[in-house]
Write an enzyme that holds these catalytic residues in place. Structure first.
Site, PDB file in Angstrom:
ATOM      1  CG  ASP A  52      45.111 118.827   9.180  1.00  0.00           C
ATOM      2  OD1 ASP A  52      44.181 118.151   9.675  1.00  0.00           O
ATOM      3  OD2 ASP A  52      45.619 118.168   8.000  1.00  0.00           O
ATOM      4  CE1 TYR A 110      39.976 119.565   1.456  1.00  0.00           C
ATOM      5  CE2 TYR A 110      38.923 117.969  -0.465  1.00  0.00           C
ATOM      6  CZ  TYR A 110      39.006 118.410   0.977  1.00  0.00           C
ATOM      7  OH  TYR A 110      38.005 118.114   1.847  1.00  0.00           O
TER       8      TYR A 110
END
Length: 170
Positions: A52, A110
């Site tokens: 993002d 992540y």
């Protein structure tokens, strides 16, 4: 056709994310521009995952197929000479024909960083989420256990997603 795997690192602060968005600066656009400069042809890249806006990556993997005589050992340096300073190719390797950056990996990692303290040192400002109140680590560990295991994430996917398996292990 050669199948080239690139490992990227980038500071996503000034980008709209990985994917192309009209009129916005993206990681993909910068990489594709650099590939065009080096190979003199449009190159379609396959990415392991998207990030993002303002998200960073330490080891983002992409691959592309190309007919080129440029030695693999020179691709990283060539691309880095054309990329903005926020994006770097850490490694370039030739892969077997069947390698696919999105579908070949067995795991993805992540990492989300929290700085817990009253005053945030300025060199962390683009890398962490600043939380001033003292965190209850015991409660956080207990809550995290609920997330562990296999889960179906199909409700988080866009309609028409080309993913075939929505069950993931955390």
């Amino acid at each position: 056709m050669r199948n080239i795997k690139l490992t990227l690192a980038y500071d996503g602060t000034n980008f709209c994310g990985f994917e192309l968005q009209p009129g916005k600066r993206s990681i993909r656009r910068e990489i594709e521009k650099a590939l065009f400069k080096i190979f003199k042809t449009r190159v379609k890249i396959i990415n392991a995952s998207r990030t993002d806006a303002r998200v960073h990556a330490l080891c983002q993997v992409i691959n592309f197929r190309i007919k080129s005589s440029i030695p693999t050992s020179r691709i990283a340096a060539a691309l880095n000479s054309c990329l903005p300073e926020e994006i770097r190719v850490i490694k370039a390797r030739e892969q077997a024909r069947g390698f696919h950056a999105r579908y070949s990996p067995k795991t993805k990692v992540y990492e989300y960083l929290i700085y817990n303290g009253e005053i945030l040192p300025p060199f962390y400002r683009k890398l962490v989420w600043h939380v001033k109140p003292k965190l209850d680590l015991a409660a956080m560990r207990k809550a995290a256990k609920v997330l562990q295991g296999k889960h179906d994430f199909s409700s988080f996917c866009a309609s028409g997603s080309d993913d075939k398996n929505f069950v993931k292990t955390l």
